[in-house]
Motif scaffolding. Structure first.
Motif, mmCIF file in Angstrom:
data_model
loop_
_atom_site.group_PDB
_atom_site.id
_atom_site.type_symbol
_atom_site.label_atom_id
_atom_site.label_comp_id
_atom_site.label_asym_id
_atom_site.label_seq_id
_atom_site.Cartn_x
_atom_site.Cartn_y
_atom_site.Cartn_z
ATOM 1 N N VAL A 245 0.894 -0.909 0.071
ATOM 2 C CA VAL A 245 -0.011 -0.422 -0.198
ATOM 3 C C VAL A 245 0.865 1.272 -0.067
ATOM 4 O O VAL A 245 2.165 1.924 0.591
ATOM 5 N N ASP B 110 1.528 4.918 1.193
ATOM 6 C CA ASP B 110 0.276 5.838 2.289
ATOM 7 C C ASP B 110 0.623 7.174 2.509
ATOM 8 O O ASP B 110 1.501 7.579 3.134
ATOM 9 N N GLU C 22 2.133 9.125 5.932
ATOM 10 C CA GLU C 22 3.204 7.840 6.515
ATOM 11 C C GLU C 22 4.361 9.117 7.094
ATOM 12 O O GLU C 22 4.182 9.017 8.362
ATOM 13 N N ARG D 7 -4.630 11.594 5.722
ATOM 14 C CA ARG D 7 -4.328 10.738 6.485
ATOM 15 C C ARG D 7 -5.324 9.855 6.102
ATOM 16 O O ARG D 7 -6.296 9.869 5.995
ATOM 17 N N VAL D 8 -4.099 8.823 5.951
ATOM 18 C CA VAL D 8 -5.099 7.091 5.544
ATOM 19 C C VAL D 8 -4.279 5.988 6.295
ATOM 20 O O VAL D 8 -3.060 5.618 6.489
ATOM 21 N N CYS D 9 -4.830 5.156 6.407
ATOM 22 C CA CYS D 9 -4.224 3.680 7.534
ATOM 23 C C CYS D 9 -5.006 2.396 7.160
ATOM 24 O O CYS D 9 -6.014 2.508 6.199
ATOM 25 N N PHE D 10 -4.758 1.608 6.994
ATOM 26 C CA PHE D 10 -4.864 -0.004 6.517
ATOM 27 C C PHE D 10 -5.148 -1.469 7.213
ATOM 28 O O PHE D 10 -4.540 -1.378 7.947
ATOM 29 N N ALA E 95 -10.116 1.256 4.373
ATOM 30 C CA ALA E 95 -8.566 2.339 4.252
ATOM 31 C C ALA E 95 -9.951 3.286 5.093
ATOM 32 O O ALA E 95 -10.838 3.838 4.644
ATOM 33 N N VAL F 165 -9.914 7.152 5.934
ATOM 34 C CA VAL F 165 -9.612 8.447 5.141
ATOM 35 C C VAL F 165 -9.720 9.396 6.327
ATOM 36 O O VAL F 165 -11.044 9.615 6.706
ATOM 37 N N PHE G 1 -4.065 7.960 -2.203
ATOM 38 C CA PHE G 1 -3.445 6.485 -1.328
ATOM 39 C C PHE G 1 -3.441 5.708 -2.524
ATOM 40 O O PHE G 1 -4.188 5.156 -3.848
#
Length: 711
Positions: free
Chosen positions: A196, A198, A201, A209-212, A222, A224, A440
């Motif tokens: 992925v 990001d 990061e 701003r993202v996380c998985f 995801a 977001v 992303f």
């Protein structure tokens, strides 16, 4: 459908404005002027700089005017200004004023010390220029550059100049300008995911701003967060991608919540999802449908739809009264749907400021018409109001009167919206150029076809090779990149299933296709296994190995197949000729063996203790003859086998068992005239006066239809 959606949102904009315009206007009409930014306050004595140039250091800000920038006989006045500092959720620096009557021939350089800012704040800072008419610090054309803790810009025009940045990440959140990074559970993602990307990061100021994290059914969640004060829209690519699901975030109430819920309903699609400002949502990204490595990318964009949403939200920020729950709003929605939508759609999407102005113009024009009872849409609105009243018998007279007043206050609200201008939008937009991409990505292996479900052309080997490879090699079974394909125990059985669609192809094509695969795939060893199965499908035997060779009598000791030729025999049908040599020279003899499609030995020849025996490359010419090369230890010999009803015609080229000397010993296969019909180049030494000093005499033997004749 797109027309309808855009019209609805234009309508929503007007509804919001109508819902509270009167309340705002009456509350603020006696204030004299709208709230403004802190104006520059000149302090101390000005400094004059002439044609020789110079530097003025006012503490936190320095200006450098190069020699030759000021025309001869002229001067530039540099004004010292009080520092502004924090103001309404933002931080300003120390402004500096530059006055000159003639244009500068060279730009001046401004440098601000910004050590008190964080790295994120410096990255998001924008250059501003004082606009005395609106009494606002407006985003300027030149951009700031960041060098350590110094902000630098070059300017050529007279004005007061300063920088502006968000007060802080936490202050921004309180003011509704920034959000914390979303939180994910840290569990491993589904097996199909290879990586992925990001964007935040290492950058807390990133726009997204993202996380998985994993979800059920092989889906990637995801989370977001829109880290901006303006709405963005996530668009998913490639074209055949689609959200597995979407979640609008925690449920909220109030006027803004109504705006964003409506915008979601209107604008969201399988590949598009609205991101309200400083708000966290989640989207599900499923496994791609096509086999092979694929990238699914979500990009944050600003366009006509997001500007409409922000314009509505901006008006609600200015208006303290409600009205969105009034049933007559539905009448206003539909009237504006018919009137304002066309105007909005007719305007092409351009820069952000042009889009916003276009929206305001469209709504203003319709508002002016709707409040006129003698107009087409005024009559239409009245008709719609009556329909809604009849369908809502519980509506009170006060509710109806309130709704009617809101509609007639629309024009004033439009004027307020126009006054809002674009600073709140453009400042963040320009800052994006300094903080990285608004996207992303999830890279992974697509969902493979069902094994054996593909359609061969039966005419194009390159096309069929690619289709077969994708159907077979890209199966999840073979996803372990640490192993070669042929090393998987399931490879041969899977190949047998994968080639089933080719059973409708002609046998002649299958043979050519099988010969083609090992040279076309990157894993020739795996391709040869598939090729064996293709030949088996065409009715030809596969090349035997191991104990099979002993059972067929093709080895007198442990041996290896050195080559094979598939052909059609007039008596035996689909046949395979293969040659073998012992694994250790001298412990066994070489063999030539022919088996039919059922694996039955049809012909076999025991050769001598040879060092080399294998089919020529290519093994057959356009006569259909099979050519083999052998080497008993000194010179190359050629064996010619022509399939015949009795077995093979050999033309006196096949040495007796255990021997090597024959007609074409000391010879080679050639095609001198490139006509696809081979000749035999016999190279005999006359050994006169001895073999070491003898002369090599070449004779070319050519096929005349019955035998090879020397020329």
């Amino acid at each position: 459908m797109r027309t309808k959606q855009v019209l609805i949102v234009v309508t929503a904009l007007a509804v919001v404005i109508a819902g509270g315009a009167g309340g705002w206007w009456w509350t603020h009409r006696d204030r004299g002027q709208a709230q403004t930014d802190p104006a520059p306050q000149v302090t101390g004595k000005p400094t004059k700089i002439g044609p020789d140039g110079g530097t003025v250091d006012n503490g936190d800000v320095t200006i450098v005017i190069p020699a030759g920038a000021v025309p001869s006989g002229e001067t530039v006045t540099v004004l010292s200004v009080e520092s502004i500092g924090a103001h309404d959720g933002e931080i300003f620096g120390r402004p500096i004023g530059v006055e000159h009557s003639q244009p500068l021939a060279k730009p001046a350089t401004l440098r601000w010390k910004a050590g008190a800012l964080t790295a994120r704040q410096r990255a998001s800072a924008v250059l501003t220029r004082w606009d005395p008419d609106s009494r606002m610090w407006k985003v300027a054309g030149p951009q700031l550059t960041v060098d350590g803790d110094v902000l630098t810009a070059t300017v050529s025009e007279f004005s007061f100049w300063d920088w502006a940045a968000s007060a802080s990440q936490w202050t921004g959140q309180i003011a509704g300008k920034r959000v914390d990074a979303p939180h994910c559970n840290g569990k491993p993602l589904p097996g199909w995911v290879r990586g992925v990307v990001d964007p935040d990061e290492d950058l807390s100021a990133a726009a997204l701003r993202v996380c998985f994290e994993p979800d059920r059914d092989d889906i990637v969640t995801a989370r977001v967060a829109n880290n901006r004060s303006f709405t963005q829209r996530l668009t998913l690519t490639p074209k055949d991608a689609a959200w597995a699901w979407t979640w609008a975030g925690r449920e909220e109430f109030g006027p803004k919540a109504v705006i964003y819920r409506t915008a979601h309903d209107v604008f969201d699609s399988d590949t598009s999802y609205l991101l309200p400002p400083t708000h966290e949502v989640a989207v599900g990204i499923g496994r791609p449908a096509g086999a092979g490595s694929q990238m699914q990318t979500a990009t944050g964009v600003v366009d006509f739809r997001t500007v409409l949403t922000d314009a509505v939200a901006y008006v609600f920020d200015q208006i303290p009264v409600g009205g969105s729950d009034n049933p007559l709003i539905n009448a206003l929605l539909q009237a504006l749907f018919e009137c304002g939508g066309k105007q909005a759609l007719d305007r092409p999407e351009r820069k952000v400021d042009a889009i916003v102005r276009a929206v305001v113009q469209a709504v203003t024009g319709c508002a002016a018409e709707i409040v006129r009872p003698d107009s087409e849409f005024g009559a239409r609105l009245e008709s719609l109001e009556q329909q809604i009243i009849r369908s809502n018998p519980g509506a009170t007279a006060q509710t109806i009167a309130r709704g009617d007043r809101l509609i007639h206050q629309l024009a004033q609200a439009c004027k307020i919206l126009a006054y809002a201008d674009l600073l709140f939008y453009l400042s963040d937009q320009l800052a994006e150029t300094l903080v990285g991409p608004l996207m992303f990505s999830v890279r992974g292996d697509g969902k493979p076809q069902k094994l054996g479900e593909w359609k061969p052309s039966c005419t194009d080997r390159d096309t069929d090779s690619n289709r077969l490879y994708r159907n077979l090699a890209l199966q999840d079974t073979f996803a372990d990149k640490n192993k070669e394909l042929w090393q998987f125990s399931q490879w041969r059985s899977s190949a047998r299933t994968a080639i089933e669609p080719m059973k409708t192809c002609p046998a002649e094509y299958l043979l050519k296709f099988a010969d083609y695969l090992p040279g076309d795939w990157g894993d020739p060893k795996a391709a040869r296994v598939v090729a064996d199965e293709i030949r088996r499908l065409a009715g030809y035997a596969a090349v035997p190995s191991g104990d099979q060779l002993r059972r067929l009598g093709a080895c007198s000791a442990a041996c290896t197949v050195t080559g094979q030729v598939w052909f059609d025999h007039p008596a035996w049908g689909h046949s395979l000729l293969f040659t073998t040599l012992p694994n250790e020279v001298g412990v066994g003899e070489a063999y030539i063996t022919v088996i039919d499609g059922a694996g039955k030995v049809r012909w076999q020849h025991r050769a001598g203790y040879w060092y080399r025996l294998a089919p020529n490359s290519p093994a057959r010419d356009n006569t259909g003859h099979i050519f083999l090369n052998y080497d008993p230890g000194r010179l190359n010999g050629v064996i010619i086998l022509n399939p015949s009803p009795a077995g093979f015609d050999t033309y006196q080229t096949l040495p007796a068992p255990g021997d090597y000397a024959q007609r074409f010993y000391s010879a080679s296969v050639v095609d001198t005239n490139h006509d696809g019909r081979f000749e035999i180049d016999s190279a005999l030494n006359d050994c006169e006066p001895d073999c070491a000093g003898g002369t090599i005499h070449h004779t070319s033997y050519q096929w005349n239809g019955t035998d090879y004749i020397g020329h």
